[in-house]
Design a protein around this motif. Structure first.
Motif, PDB file in Angstrom:
ATOM      1  N   LEU A   1      74.085 -67.090   7.043  1.00  0.00           N
ATOM      2  CA  LEU A   1      73.688 -67.057   5.715  1.00  0.00           C
ATOM      3  C   LEU A   1      72.407 -66.408   5.636  1.00  0.00           C
ATOM      4  CD1 LEU A   1      74.821 -70.633   4.567  1.00  0.00           C
ATOM      5  CD2 LEU A   1      75.994 -68.488   4.053  1.00  0.00           C
ATOM      6  N   ILE A   2      71.909 -65.994   6.756  1.00  0.00           N
ATOM      7  CA  ILE A   2      70.410 -65.426   6.893  1.00  0.00           C
ATOM      8  C   ILE A   2      70.303 -64.076   5.938  1.00  0.00           C
ATOM      9  CG2 ILE A   2      70.395 -64.040   8.743  1.00  0.00           C
ATOM     10  CD1 ILE A   2      67.633 -66.337   8.501  1.00  0.00           C
ATOM     11  N   ASN A   3      71.388 -63.304   5.732  1.00  0.00           N
ATOM     12  CA  ASN A   3      71.290 -62.208   4.986  1.00  0.00           C
ATOM     13  C   ASN A   3      72.067 -62.498   3.610  1.00  0.00           C
ATOM     14  OD1 ASN A   3      73.694 -62.454   6.194  1.00  0.00           O
ATOM     15  ND2 ASN A   3      74.343 -60.319   6.515  1.00  0.00           N
ATOM     16  N   ASP A   4      72.505 -63.602   3.205  1.00  0.00           N
ATOM     17  CA  ASP A   4      72.909 -63.725   1.917  1.00  0.00           C
ATOM     18  C   ASP A   4      74.376 -62.874   1.618  1.00  0.00           C
ATOM     19  OD1 ASP A   4      71.258 -65.633   0.757  1.00  0.00           O
ATOM     20  OD2 ASP A   4      69.827 -64.013  -0.046  1.00  0.00           O
ATOM     21  N   PRO A   5      75.239 -63.173   2.860  1.00  0.00           N
ATOM     22  CA  PRO A   5      76.240 -62.138   2.616  1.00  0.00           C
ATOM     23  C   PRO A   5      76.984 -62.253   1.682  1.00  0.00           C
ATOM     24  CG  PRO A   5      76.715 -64.265   4.119  1.00  0.00           C
ATOM     25  CD  PRO A   5      75.100 -64.128   3.728  1.00  0.00           C
TER      26      PRO A   5
ATOM     27  N   LEU B   1      78.596 -51.827   6.363  1.00  0.00           N
ATOM     28  CA  LEU B   1      79.334 -53.021   5.929  1.00  0.00           C
ATOM     29  C   LEU B   1      78.916 -54.323   6.407  1.00  0.00           C
ATOM     30  CD1 LEU B   1      82.739 -51.345   5.289  1.00  0.00           C
ATOM     31  CD2 LEU B   1      81.246 -52.164   3.563  1.00  0.00           C
ATOM     32  N   LYS B   2      78.484 -54.404   7.816  1.00  0.00           N
ATOM     33  CA  LYS B   2      78.266 -55.553   8.254  1.00  0.00           C
ATOM     34  C   LYS B   2      77.038 -56.040   7.769  1.00  0.00           C
ATOM     35  CE  LYS B   2      79.116 -55.368  13.003  1.00  0.00           C
ATOM     36  NZ  LYS B   2      79.328 -54.633  14.410  1.00  0.00           N
TER      37      LYS B   2
ATOM     38  N   ASN C   1      64.845 -67.814  17.072  1.00  0.00           N
ATOM     39  CA  ASN C   1      66.526 -67.112  16.913  1.00  0.00           C
ATOM     40  C   ASN C   1      66.814 -66.566  15.612  1.00  0.00           C
ATOM     41  OD1 ASN C   1      68.266 -66.971  19.264  1.00  0.00           O
ATOM     42  ND2 ASN C   1      67.766 -69.218  19.694  1.00  0.00           N
ATOM     43  N   LEU C   2      66.424 -67.549  14.619  1.00  0.00           N
ATOM     44  CA  LEU C   2      66.803 -67.154  13.323  1.00  0.00           C
ATOM     45  C   LEU C   2      65.661 -65.963  12.694  1.00  0.00           C
ATOM     46  CD1 LEU C   2      67.462 -70.735  11.679  1.00  0.00           C
ATOM     47  CD2 LEU C   2      68.973 -68.848  12.344  1.00  0.00           C
ATOM     48  N   LYS C   3      64.647 -65.810  13.152  1.00  0.00           N
ATOM     49  CA  LYS C   3      63.765 -64.763  12.734  1.00  0.00           C
ATOM     50  C   LYS C   3      64.010 -63.592  13.231  1.00  0.00           C
ATOM     51  CE  LYS C   3      59.098 -63.076  13.544  1.00  0.00           C
ATOM     52  NZ  LYS C   3      57.707 -63.211  14.056  1.00  0.00           N
ATOM     53  N   ILE C   4      64.752 -63.466  14.372  1.00  0.00           N
ATOM     54  CA  ILE C   4      65.206 -62.342  15.176  1.00  0.00           C
ATOM     55  C   ILE C   4      66.320 -61.827  14.286  1.00  0.00           C
ATOM     56  CG2 ILE C   4      66.687 -61.392  16.862  1.00  0.00           C
ATOM     57  CD1 ILE C   4      64.600 -63.141  18.809  1.00  0.00           C
ATOM     58  N   TYR C   5      67.420 -62.565  13.720  1.00  0.00           N
ATOM     59  CA  TYR C   5      68.391 -62.236  12.864  1.00  0.00           C
ATOM     60  C   TYR C   5      68.010 -61.998  11.609  1.00  0.00           C
ATOM     61  CZ  TYR C   5      71.633 -63.326  16.536  1.00  0.00           C
ATOM     62  OH  TYR C   5      72.670 -63.063  17.970  1.00  0.00           O
ATOM     63  N   ALA C   6      66.989 -62.456  11.159  1.00  0.00           N
ATOM     64  CA  ALA C   6      66.464 -62.137   9.840  1.00  0.00           C
ATOM     65  C   ALA C   6      65.970 -60.723   9.820  1.00  0.00           C
ATOM     66  CB  ALA C   6      65.340 -63.173   9.377  1.00  0.00           C
ATOM     67  N   LEU C   7      65.247 -60.194  11.032  1.00  0.00           N
ATOM     68  CA  LEU C   7      64.563 -59.228  10.955  1.00  0.00           C
ATOM     69  C   LEU C   7      65.927 -58.047  10.969  1.00  0.00           C
ATOM     70  CD1 LEU C   7      61.646 -59.857  13.448  1.00  0.00           C
ATOM     71  CD2 LEU C   7      61.723 -59.356  11.055  1.00  0.00           C
ATOM     72  N   MET C   8      66.909 -58.316  11.870  1.00  0.00           N
ATOM     73  CA  MET C   8      67.894 -57.292  12.169  1.00  0.00           C
ATOM     74  C   MET C   8      68.651 -57.040  10.877  1.00  0.00           C
ATOM     75  SD  MET C   8      69.388 -58.832  15.581  1.00  0.00           S
ATOM     76  CE  MET C   8      70.743 -57.519  16.038  1.00  0.00           C
ATOM     77  N   TYR C   9      68.570 -58.121   9.824  1.00  0.00           N
ATOM     78  CA  TYR C   9      69.306 -57.763   8.360  1.00  0.00           C
ATOM     79  C   TYR C   9      68.409 -57.373   7.464  1.00  0.00           C
ATOM     80  CZ  TYR C   9      73.656 -59.926  10.140  1.00  0.00           C
ATOM     81  OH  TYR C   9      74.720 -60.232  10.761  1.00  0.00           O
ATOM     82  N   ASN C  10      67.078 -57.373   7.805  1.00  0.00           N
ATOM     83  CA  ASN C  10      65.891 -56.889   7.005  1.00  0.00           C
ATOM     84  C   ASN C  10      65.756 -57.921   5.845  1.00  0.00           C
ATOM     85  OD1 ASN C  10      65.018 -54.532   8.259  1.00  0.00           O
ATOM     86  ND2 ASN C  10      66.984 -53.487   7.188  1.00  0.00           N
ATOM     87  N   THR C  11      65.837 -59.097   6.099  1.00  0.00           N
ATOM     88  CA  THR C  11      65.785 -60.252   5.007  1.00  0.00           C
ATOM     89  C   THR C  11      64.536 -60.381   4.600  1.00  0.00           C
ATOM     90  OG1 THR C  11      67.423 -61.351   6.235  1.00  0.00           O
ATOM     91  CG2 THR C  11      66.202 -62.919   4.733  1.00  0.00           C
ATOM     92  N   PRO C  12      64.265 -60.271   3.369  1.00  0.00           N
ATOM     93  CA  PRO C  12      63.024 -60.143   2.840  1.00  0.00           C
ATOM     94  C   PRO C  12      62.465 -61.683   2.743  1.00  0.00           C
ATOM     95  CG  PRO C  12      64.416 -59.901   1.016  1.00  0.00           C
ATOM     96  CD  PRO C  12      65.210 -59.805   2.225  1.00  0.00           C
ATOM     97  N   ASN C  13      61.180 -61.960   3.056  1.00  0.00           N
ATOM     98  CA  ASN C  13      60.388 -63.133   2.981  1.00  0.00           C
ATOM     99  C   ASN C  13      60.978 -64.246   4.053  1.00  0.00           C
ATOM    100  OD1 ASN C  13      58.682 -65.371   2.729  1.00  0.00           O
ATOM    101  ND2 ASN C  13      59.125 -65.531   0.461  1.00  0.00           N
TER     102      ASN C  13
END
Lengths: 248, 253
Positions: free
Chosen positions: A152-156, A79-80, A101-113
């Motif tokens: 907003l990095i993972n389009d929550p 859910l997170k 910093n933002l890249k690390i969070y993007a990778l943690m949420y598997n954000t595409p592109n």
């Protein structure tokens, strides 16, 4: 509209050196999909504690939370993935650049592109020029906007905002508010929001929970709350709440 | 894990940690070992001291990296954001374990090459046994690091000094530079339940007299390490739950 968040009898008690503090006293509320729901209260009312439990940073003493129909505490990680939070009271890694910093969070949420996503978010909050600056070197207002980018990095589907404009100057705060409102409308994002800025709450929130000493006093739209208390605005309602005038 | 790699790359003090103190230790103990060798009739005593130092450097850095990785996020007030993501405690632990492997390989490779260049000591002349020792040092270092982190989770950042110092309690009783037989009686009993003492005794014998430790000692190392690793992971998870209950990720003080 369906309830995307259902909080029931949530309770949080801290025990320290033989002393017991009840931060949240059995609160219940629900939030509909696409709604902006405000939680108002003076410092220590239990607003941040409630948000922190809702994002899994704090264990409750009792109660349940359902997110999208699922028990949050049984499916926390899944859910997170669909939620995020921004607060004025936390930082990212000081020794890294904003981009990293933002890249690390993007990778943690598997954000595409993620490169494009980060560039778009920095642009959205007007801080593209900070991408390669150290996070630790930024001003409080800049850090707040980077934190919003992170949130907003993972389009929550559900965004929790704990006093998101606390350290921003009025013009940037207005820009942040309109950006969040635009995103909420375009994506049907659900937002749970705490703030001490009453005009901001009136502008943004569909409904508001008034929290006092860990309990919910009333939940209603800002307009109805003002009318119900025969007050000129929400600020007056808040001041009366803070003075304890609504205590039974 | 990437976050710590970036941080290590970007900050001078993290790189300093990996190279500086191990180099200073090697110079002091290497020179001391040459002096001791001149006073002793025992062949390869100097090598045993340098070998012990290199493996102790490994113990120290592996356990330190587990707890310092967490502390770095606490100092940055980044734990809040980190644990609001889908990241699970176990995933975080695996990440810092992998990171510790990378950092330890850099440290030990550097010190091993330096020991060869300055003192002519070849750590890998011990043979394949050295890989068994190194593997088991990683296991013990992880277990000890987990225990230290669990204490920081439970009692807060006021115990952060443990990240660098708690392991020092085992330094005198692990037989890094001398045999366990010279320890006072009660300390021998404690040493006997530490896998490190079997590792360092085995290393010393392998270097000085070329004798491989008995299979029973190698078996004891593996059994003890399995127990310590399970205890360490259990303590880490219990500490994590406690920290979440106290709100330590929100206010890591």
């Amino acid at each position: 509209m369906e309830n995307i968040i259902e909080v029931k009898n949530l309770r949080k008690t801290y025990k320290s050196r033989g002393r017991t503090t009840e931060a949240v006293r059995g609160i219940s509320f629900s939030v509909k999909k696409g709604e902006i729901f405000g939680i108002l209260g003076v410092n220590g009312a239990g607003k941040s504690t409630t948000l922190n439990i809702m994002i899994g940073l704090l264990s409750p003493t009792a109660g349940s939370i359902k997110i999208m129909g699922e028990n949050f505490f049984h499916h926390e990680s899944e859910l997170k993935d669909k939620m995020n939070i921004a607060t004025a009271y936390a930082d990212l890694a000081n020794n890294l650049t904003v981009y990293r910093n933002l890249k690390i969070y993007a990778l943690m949420y598997n954000t595409p592109n993620h490169k494009k996503k980060i560039a778009d978010l920095l642009d959205l909050f007007g801080i593209s020029h900070l991408a390669h600056k150290w996070f630790g070197d930024l001003s409080a207002g800049e850090k707040t906007r980077v934190n919003l980018c992170k949130s907003l990095i993972n389009d929550p589907e559900i965004l929790l905002l704990d006093e998101p404009t606390a350290s921003l100057d009025p013009s940037i705060a207005a820009h942040v508010r309109s950006t969040i409102l635009d995103l909420q409308k375009s994506r049907k994002m659900t937002v749970v929001f705490t703030s001490h800025n009453m005009p901001e709450v009136e502008q943004m929130c569909n409904r508001v929970a008034l929290l006092h000493k860990g309990s919910i006093y009333r939940i209603d739209s800002p307009k109805n709350l003002v009318a119900h208390h025969d007050a000129p605005d929400l600020e007056e309602v808040f001041i009366r709440l803070a003075k304890g005038e609504f205590e039974e | 894990m990437l976050r710590h790699v970036y941080e290590m790359w970007a900050t001078f003090d993290r790189k300093f940690d990996i190279i500086f103190w191990p180099t200073i230790d090697l110079l002091i103990f290497g020179l001391l070992s040459i002096h001791v060798q001149k006073l002793s009739t025992q062949a390869n005593l100097s090598g045993a001291i340098i070998g012990g130092l290199i493996l102790w450097t490994l113990v120290y850095s592996v356990q330190r990296d587990i707890s310092v990785s967490l502390l770095e996020d606490a100092w940055s007030r980044n734990l809040y954001n980190l644990f609001s993501t889908p990241l699970k405690a176990g995933e975080m632990l695996i990440g810092v374990m992998l990171l510790s492997i990378g950092k330890a390989i850099i440290t030990v490779s550097f010190v091993t090459l330096l020991a060869w260049g300055l003192f002519g000591f070849k750590l890998f002349s011990v043979g394949p046994l050295i890989f068994f020792f190194i593997f088991n040092i990683f296991i013990f270092g992880w277990a000890f690091g987990c225990l230290t982190v669990s204490l920081i989770f439970r009692f807060g950042s006021k115990l952060q000094i443990f990240a660098w110092s708690l392991i020092a309690l085992l330094y005198p009783i692990s037989g890094v530079f001398y045999p366990l037989s010279i320890l006072p009686g009660p300390l021998v009993s404690i040493a006997k339940i530490l896998p490190l003492s079997y590792i360092f005794e085995g290393l010393r014998e392998a270097i000085i007299i070329g004798k491989i430790p008995p299979a029973s000692d190698l078996f004891i190392i593996m059994i003890l390490n399995s127990i310590y690793l399970m205890l360490g992971i259990w303590a880490f998870m219990a500490g994590f739950r406690n920290a979440k209950n106290r709100g330590w990720f929100i206010h890591p003080s």
